[in-house]
Write a protein that holds these residues in place. Sequence first.
Motif, short mmCIF file in Angstrom:
data_model
loop_
_atom_site.label_atom_id
_atom_site.label_comp_id
_atom_site.label_asym_id
_atom_site.label_seq_id
_atom_site.Cartn_x
_atom_site.Cartn_y
_atom_site.Cartn_z
N PHE A 2 0.84 -1.19 0.00
CA PHE A 2 0.00 0.00 0.00
C PHE A 2 0.87 1.23 0.00
CE2 PHE A 2 -3.64 2.53 0.66
CZ PHE A 2 -3.26 3.54 1.52
N ARG A 3 0.54 2.16 -0.85
CA ARG A 3 1.25 3.44 -0.89
C ARG A 3 0.26 4.54 -0.62
NH1 ARG A 3 4.34 1.04 -5.48
NH2 ARG A 3 6.39 0.74 -4.60
N ARG A 4 0.65 5.50 0.15
CA ARG A 4 -0.22 6.63 0.46
C ARG A 4 -0.06 7.69 -0.61
NH1 ARG A 4 0.72 10.83 5.06
NH2 ARG A 4 -1.01 12.16 4.55
N PHE A 5 -1.17 8.21 -1.09
CA PHE A 5 -1.17 9.26 -2.09
C PHE A 5 -2.05 10.41 -1.62
CE2 PHE A 5 -0.11 5.51 -4.46
CZ PHE A 5 0.83 5.95 -5.37
N ASN A 6 -1.69 11.61 -2.01
CA ASN A 6 -2.50 12.80 -1.79
C ASN A 6 -2.82 13.38 -3.15
OD1 ASN A 6 -2.27 12.82 1.12
ND2 ASN A 6 -0.15 13.36 0.78
N LEU A 7 -3.93 14.07 -3.26
CA LEU A 7 -4.35 14.63 -4.54
C LEU A 7 -4.84 16.06 -4.38
CD1 LEU A 7 -6.59 11.66 -5.64
CD2 LEU A 7 -4.35 12.19 -6.54
N ILE A 8 -4.62 16.85 -5.41
CA ILE A 8 -5.28 18.14 -5.53
C ILE A 8 -6.05 18.09 -6.84
CG2 ILE A 8 -5.01 20.62 -5.84
CD1 ILE A 8 -2.63 20.54 -4.01
N GLN A 45 -8.42 17.58 -18.30
CA GLN A 45 -7.95 18.25 -17.08
C GLN A 45 -6.93 17.37 -16.37
OE1 GLN A 45 -11.76 19.49 -15.19
NE2 GLN A 45 -10.77 21.49 -15.19
N TRP A 46 -6.22 17.97 -15.44
CA TRP A 46 -5.17 17.26 -14.71
C TRP A 46 -5.32 17.54 -13.23
CZ3 TRP A 46 -2.38 20.94 -12.19
CH2 TRP A 46 -2.40 22.22 -12.73
N ALA A 47 -4.59 16.74 -12.44
CA ALA A 47 -4.57 16.91 -10.99
C ALA A 47 -3.15 16.71 -10.50
CB ALA A 47 -5.50 15.89 -10.33
N TYR A 48 -2.83 17.31 -9.39
CA TYR A 48 -1.53 17.09 -8.77
C TYR A 48 -1.59 15.81 -7.94
CZ TYR A 48 0.37 21.69 -9.88
OH TYR A 48 0.86 22.79 -10.52
N VAL A 49 -0.56 14.99 -8.08
CA VAL A 49 -0.46 13.74 -7.32
C VAL A 49 0.81 13.80 -6.47
CG1 VAL A 49 -0.27 11.23 -7.48
CG2 VAL A 49 -1.66 12.47 -9.15
N HIS A 50 0.68 13.37 -5.23
CA HIS A 50 1.80 13.39 -4.29
C HIS A 50 1.92 12.02 -3.62
CE1 HIS A 50 3.22 14.47 -0.04
NE2 HIS A 50 4.28 14.54 -0.82
N CYS A 51 3.09 11.44 -3.67
CA CYS A 51 3.36 10.17 -3.00
C CYS A 51 4.48 10.41 -1.99
CB CYS A 51 3.75 9.09 -3.99
SG CYS A 51 4.13 7.53 -3.20
N PRO A 52 4.14 10.60 -0.71
CA PRO A 52 5.16 10.92 0.29
C PRO A 52 6.27 9.88 0.42
CG PRO A 52 2.98 11.30 1.18
CD PRO A 52 2.80 10.60 -0.13
N LEU A 53 5.97 8.61 0.11
CA LEU A 53 7.01 7.59 0.19
C LEU A 53 8.07 7.77 -0.90
CD1 LEU A 53 4.89 4.44 1.03
CD2 LEU A 53 6.29 5.81 2.56
N ALA A 54 7.69 8.37 -2.02
CA ALA A 54 8.64 8.60 -3.11
C ALA A 54 9.36 9.94 -2.94
CB ALA A 54 7.92 8.58 -4.45
N GLN A 58 7.38 16.82 -3.08
CA GLN A 58 7.10 17.09 -4.49
C GLN A 58 5.72 16.62 -4.91
OE1 GLN A 58 10.24 15.41 -6.86
NE2 GLN A 58 11.62 17.09 -6.41
N TRP A 59 5.01 17.49 -5.60
CA TRP A 59 3.72 17.19 -6.22
C TRP A 59 3.94 17.28 -7.73
CZ3 TRP A 59 -1.14 16.79 -3.61
CH2 TRP A 59 -1.07 16.94 -2.22
N HIS A 60 3.32 16.39 -8.49
CA HIS A 60 3.47 16.40 -9.94
C HIS A 60 2.10 16.40 -10.61
CE1 HIS A 60 7.80 15.78 -9.86
NE2 HIS A 60 7.58 14.97 -8.83
N PRO A 61 1.95 17.19 -11.68
CA PRO A 61 0.68 17.20 -12.40
C PRO A 61 0.60 16.01 -13.36
CG PRO A 61 2.18 18.78 -13.39
CD PRO A 61 2.88 18.19 -12.19
N PHE A 62 -0.56 15.34 -13.38
CA PHE A 62 -0.81 14.25 -14.31
C PHE A 62 -2.18 14.45 -14.92
CE2 PHE A 62 2.32 12.38 -11.47
CZ PHE A 62 3.18 11.78 -12.37
N THR A 63 -2.29 14.17 -16.21
CA THR A 63 -3.57 14.26 -16.91
C THR A 63 -4.48 13.14 -16.44
OG1 THR A 63 -2.50 15.21 -18.84
CG2 THR A 63 -4.68 14.25 -19.18
N ILE A 64 -5.73 13.45 -16.21
CA ILE A 64 -6.72 12.45 -15.81
C ILE A 64 -7.10 11.66 -17.06
CG2 ILE A 64 -9.02 12.07 -14.85
CD1 ILE A 64 -8.63 14.79 -13.37
#
Length: 81
Positions: A2-8, A45-54, A58-64
């Motif tokens: 399991f990896r924890r992710f945060n999203l904007i 549209q896109w959203a910022y994805v953040h994986c604290p374990l990685a 840093q937050w990175h934008p990815f296209t939905i």
Amino acid sequence: TFRRFNLISPTQHQHQPVKVQVQALEAAVCLKITPANPWHYRPGQWAYVHCPLASAHQWHPFTIASSPCDNAITFYMAKEG
């Protein structure tokens, strides 16, 4: 694992996902996230994805990549290397 992710989301609201699925593909990683509340977005549209374990900060934008009609939000991320 399991990896924890945060999203904007595209509307700039921070979300904690309820369910996260990560699938390794040949040249990419498929990240499928089911948020607690529905997102409202349009194709392209896109959203910022953040994986604290990685990376802690840093937050990175990815296209939905999923349809706005889907309950889950899908992102495809190219593998590095």
